[in-house]
Scaffold this motif. Structure first.
Motif, PDB file in Angstrom:
ATOM      1  N   PRO A  61       4.927   4.696   8.427  1.00  0.00           N
ATOM      2  CA  PRO A  61       3.719   4.448   9.211  1.00  0.00           C
ATOM      3  C   PRO A  61       2.758   5.626   9.342  1.00  0.00           C
ATOM      4  O   PRO A  61       1.623   5.450   9.778  1.00  0.00           O
ATOM      5  N   GLU A  62       3.194   6.803   8.949  1.00  0.00           N
ATOM      6  CA  GLU A  62       2.369   7.999   9.188  1.00  0.00           C
ATOM      7  C   GLU A  62       1.045   7.910   8.442  1.00  0.00           C
ATOM      8  O   GLU A  62       1.010   7.632   7.245  1.00  0.00           O
ATOM      9  N   GLY A  63      -0.030   8.159   9.171  1.00  0.00           N
ATOM     10  CA  GLY A  63      -1.362   8.136   8.576  1.00  0.00           C
ATOM     11  C   GLY A  63      -2.029   6.774   8.622  1.00  0.00           C
ATOM     12  O   GLY A  63      -3.161   6.621   8.165  1.00  0.00           O
ATOM     13  N   TYR A  64      -1.322   5.796   9.170  1.00  0.00           N
ATOM     14  CA  TYR A  64      -1.834   4.422   9.235  1.00  0.00           C
ATOM     15  C   TYR A  64      -1.774   3.895  10.663  1.00  0.00           C
ATOM     16  O   TYR A  64      -0.950   4.333  11.463  1.00  0.00           O
ATOM     17  N   SER A  65      -2.634   2.943  10.961  1.00  0.00           N
ATOM     18  CA  SER A  65      -2.515   2.161  12.182  1.00  0.00           C
ATOM     19  C   SER A  65      -2.868   0.720  11.842  1.00  0.00           C
ATOM     20  O   SER A  65      -3.351   0.443  10.740  1.00  0.00           O
ATOM     21  N   VAL A  66      -2.593  -0.188  12.767  1.00  0.00           N
ATOM     22  CA  VAL A  66      -2.852  -1.602  12.502  1.00  0.00           C
ATOM     23  C   VAL A  66      -3.460  -2.242  13.739  1.00  0.00           C
ATOM     24  O   VAL A  66      -3.384  -1.711  14.850  1.00  0.00           O
ATOM     25  N   SER A  67      -4.028  -3.412  13.504  1.00  0.00           N
ATOM     26  CA  SER A  67      -4.611  -4.181  14.599  1.00  0.00           C
ATOM     27  C   SER A  67      -4.398  -5.650  14.332  1.00  0.00           C
ATOM     28  O   SER A  67      -4.633  -6.119  13.209  1.00  0.00           O
ATOM     29  N   ARG A  68      -3.966  -6.371  15.358  1.00  0.00           N
ATOM     30  CA  ARG A  68      -3.839  -7.830  15.242  1.00  0.00           C
ATOM     31  C   ARG A  68      -4.376  -8.461  16.519  1.00  0.00           C
ATOM     32  O   ARG A  68      -3.657  -8.668  17.469  1.00  0.00           O
ATOM     33  N   GLU A  69      -5.650  -8.758  16.490  1.00  0.00           N
ATOM     34  CA  GLU A  69      -6.321  -9.357  17.640  1.00  0.00           C
ATOM     35  C   GLU A  69      -6.259 -10.883  17.608  1.00  0.00           C
ATOM     36  O   GLU A  69      -6.334 -11.541  18.647  1.00  0.00           O
ATOM     37  N   LYS A  70      -6.153 -11.444  16.410  1.00  0.00           N
ATOM     38  CA  LYS A  70      -6.031 -12.898  16.242  1.00  0.00           C
ATOM     39  C   LYS A  70      -4.827 -13.173  15.358  1.00  0.00           C
ATOM     40  O   LYS A  70      -4.455 -12.350  14.513  1.00  0.00           O
ATOM     41  N   THR A  83      -5.746  11.754  -0.363  1.00  0.00           N
ATOM     42  CA  THR A  83      -5.490  11.377  -1.761  1.00  0.00           C
ATOM     43  C   THR A  83      -4.100  10.787  -1.940  1.00  0.00           C
ATOM     44  O   THR A  83      -3.893   9.931  -2.816  1.00  0.00           O
ATOM     45  N   ASN A  84      -3.138  11.184  -1.116  1.00  0.00           N
ATOM     46  CA  ASN A  84      -1.791  10.617  -1.275  1.00  0.00           C
ATOM     47  C   ASN A  84      -1.678   9.197  -0.717  1.00  0.00           C
ATOM     48  O   ASN A  84      -0.589   8.590  -0.753  1.00  0.00           O
ATOM     49  N   GLN A  85      -2.778   8.659  -0.226  1.00  0.00           N
ATOM     50  CA  GLN A  85      -2.805   7.263   0.187  1.00  0.00           C
ATOM     51  C   GLN A  85      -3.404   6.368  -0.907  1.00  0.00           C
ATOM     52  O   GLN A  85      -3.570   5.161  -0.703  1.00  0.00           O
ATOM     53  N   THR A  86      -3.720   6.947  -2.039  1.00  0.00           N
ATOM     54  CA  THR A  86      -4.115   6.158  -3.201  1.00  0.00           C
ATOM     55  C   THR A  86      -2.922   5.299  -3.600  1.00  0.00           C
ATOM     56  O   THR A  86      -1.834   5.813  -3.867  1.00  0.00           O
ATOM     57  N   SER A  87      -3.127   3.983  -3.605  1.00  0.00           N
ATOM     58  CA  SER A  87      -1.996   3.077  -3.830  1.00  0.00           C
ATOM     59  C   SER A  87      -2.496   1.647  -3.898  1.00  0.00           C
ATOM     60  O   SER A  87      -3.675   1.365  -3.709  1.00  0.00           O
ATOM     61  N   MET A  88      -1.546   0.729  -4.177  1.00  0.00           N
ATOM     62  CA  MET A  88      -1.808  -0.698  -4.050  1.00  0.00           C
ATOM     63  C   MET A  88      -1.267  -1.133  -2.691  1.00  0.00           C
ATOM     64  O   MET A  88      -0.107  -0.847  -2.365  1.00  0.00           O
ATOM     65  N   TYR A  89      -2.096  -1.817  -1.916  1.00  0.00           N
ATOM     66  CA  TYR A  89      -1.694  -2.269  -0.590  1.00  0.00           C
ATOM     67  C   TYR A  89      -1.558  -3.789  -0.607  1.00  0.00           C
ATOM     68  O   TYR A  89      -2.474  -4.511  -0.998  1.00  0.00           O
ATOM     69  N   LEU A  90      -0.391  -4.259  -0.179  1.00  0.00           N
ATOM     70  CA  LEU A  90      -0.094  -5.685  -0.160  1.00  0.00           C
ATOM     71  C   LEU A  90       0.109  -6.162   1.270  1.00  0.00           C
ATOM     72  O   LEU A  90       0.823  -5.536   2.048  1.00  0.00           O
ATOM     73  N   CYS A  91      -0.518  -7.273   1.584  1.00  0.00           N
ATOM     74  CA  CYS A  91      -0.332  -7.935   2.863  1.00  0.00           C
ATOM     75  C   CYS A  91       0.559  -9.152   2.640  1.00  0.00           C
ATOM     76  O   CYS A  91       0.516  -9.770   1.565  1.00  0.00           O
ATOM     77  N   ALA A  92       1.373  -9.498   3.625  1.00  0.00           N
ATOM     78  CA  ALA A  92       2.231 -10.675   3.526  1.00  0.00           C
ATOM     79  C   ALA A  92       2.329 -11.333   4.894  1.00  0.00           C
ATOM     80  O   ALA A  92       2.070 -10.712   5.924  1.00  0.00           O
ATOM     81  N   SER A  93       2.717 -12.608   4.878  1.00  0.00           N
ATOM     82  CA  SER A  93       2.946 -13.306   6.144  1.00  0.00           C
ATOM     83  C   SER A  93       4.179 -14.179   5.999  1.00  0.00           C
ATOM     84  O   SER A  93       4.563 -14.563   4.885  1.00  0.00           O
ATOM     85  N   SER A  94       4.801 -14.503   7.136  1.00  0.00           N
ATOM     86  CA  SER A  94       5.947 -15.417   7.135  1.00  0.00           C
ATOM     87  C   SER A  94       6.025 -16.111   8.474  1.00  0.00           C
ATOM     88  O   SER A  94       5.469 -15.661   9.476  1.00  0.00           O
ATOM     89  N   LEU A  95       6.744 -17.226   8.450  1.00  0.00           N
ATOM     90  CA  LEU A  95       6.858 -18.083   9.623  1.00  0.00           C
ATOM     91  C   LEU A  95       8.148 -17.764  10.362  1.00  0.00           C
ATOM     92  O   LEU A  95       9.192 -17.580   9.738  1.00  0.00           O
ATOM     93  N   GLY A  96       8.116 -17.691  11.665  1.00  0.00           N
ATOM     94  CA  GLY A  96       9.331 -17.688  12.458  1.00  0.00           C
ATOM     95  C   GLY A  96      10.074 -16.378  12.512  1.00  0.00           C
ATOM     96  O   GLY A  96       9.628 -15.351  12.000  1.00  0.00           O
TER      97      GLY A  96
END
Lengths: 114, 114
Positions: A61-70, A83-96
């Protein structure tokens, strides 16, 4: 079909900039996740959220934060891109909360930090 | 901490060859196990998963995996590969019932030559 969308496919930012990556899912899933994918390292969990306004740190988590308002939207924020945050970022979701649910992934955002 | 190891980083096969990709995990408790696949230019998607019952699980596109608890392994197999199986394959483990965190392996790139 579950659809997870990410706001950008490619992003170029400068060191020190604040970066927002947005993710939206359309299946009323409780859980949402942010990973980064790097060659030879697989996927590593940055943060996840199991409910609106709830979040938990992942493995990097270092260097990142998140927000979920909805419920449908989960944002990843790089407060001061490096520069060390150069990367591919993937989002995912799941139920339950059973632990066996499939995670559904978005197309990814390839971020280059100069 | 949980970890997942995929020993094969890049596998190259000819069409019709048999495939086995190795996956070992470190966690002493009850586990849920997953294989995800990322075809070129596509989203990461679930191939198959194990959470209880028959340790031999079948997934999409003719893939199967066998959970061997004594060996902490969950190897992926396919008796006869096709060119369209060219992709990157990721093994993942969830060791906490009721939790949604997945730990991924490093990935195996599979190239099938026609």
């Amino acid at each position: 079909d579950v659809k997870v969308t990410q706001s950008s496919r490619y992003l170029v930012k400068r060191t020190g900039e604040k970066v927002f990556l947005e993710c939206v899912q359309d299946m009323d899933h409780e859980n949402m996740f942010w990973y980064r994918q790097d060659p030879g390292l697989g996927l590593r969990l940055i943060y996840f959220s199991y409910d609106v306004k709830m979040k938990e740190k992942g493995d990097i988590p270092e260097g990142y934060s998140v927000s979920r308002e909805k419920k449908e939207r989960f944002s990843l924020i790089l407060e001061s891109a490096s520069t060390n945050q150069t990367s591919m970022y993937l989002c995912a979701s799941s139920l339950g909360t059973g632990g066996v649910e499939t995670q559904y992934f978005g197309p990814g955002t390839r971020l280059l930090v100069l | 901490a949980q970890s997942v190891s995929q020993h094969n980083h890049h596998v190259i096969l000819s069409e019709a060859a048999s495939l086995e990709l190795g996956c070992n995990y470190s966690y002493g408790g009850t586990v849920n196990l997953f294989w995800y696949v990322q075809y070129p230019g596509q989203h990461l998607q679930l191939l198959l998963k194990y959470f209880s019952g028959d340790p031999l699980v079948k997934g999409i596109k003719g893939f199967e995996a066998e959970f061997i608890k004594s060996k902490f392994s969950f190897n992926l197999r396919k008796p006869s590969v096709q060119w369209s199986d060219t992709a990157e394959y990721f093994c993942a483990v969830n060791g906490y019932r009721g939790a949604q965190k997945l730990v991924f392996g490093q990935g195996t790139r599979l190239t099938i030559n026609p």
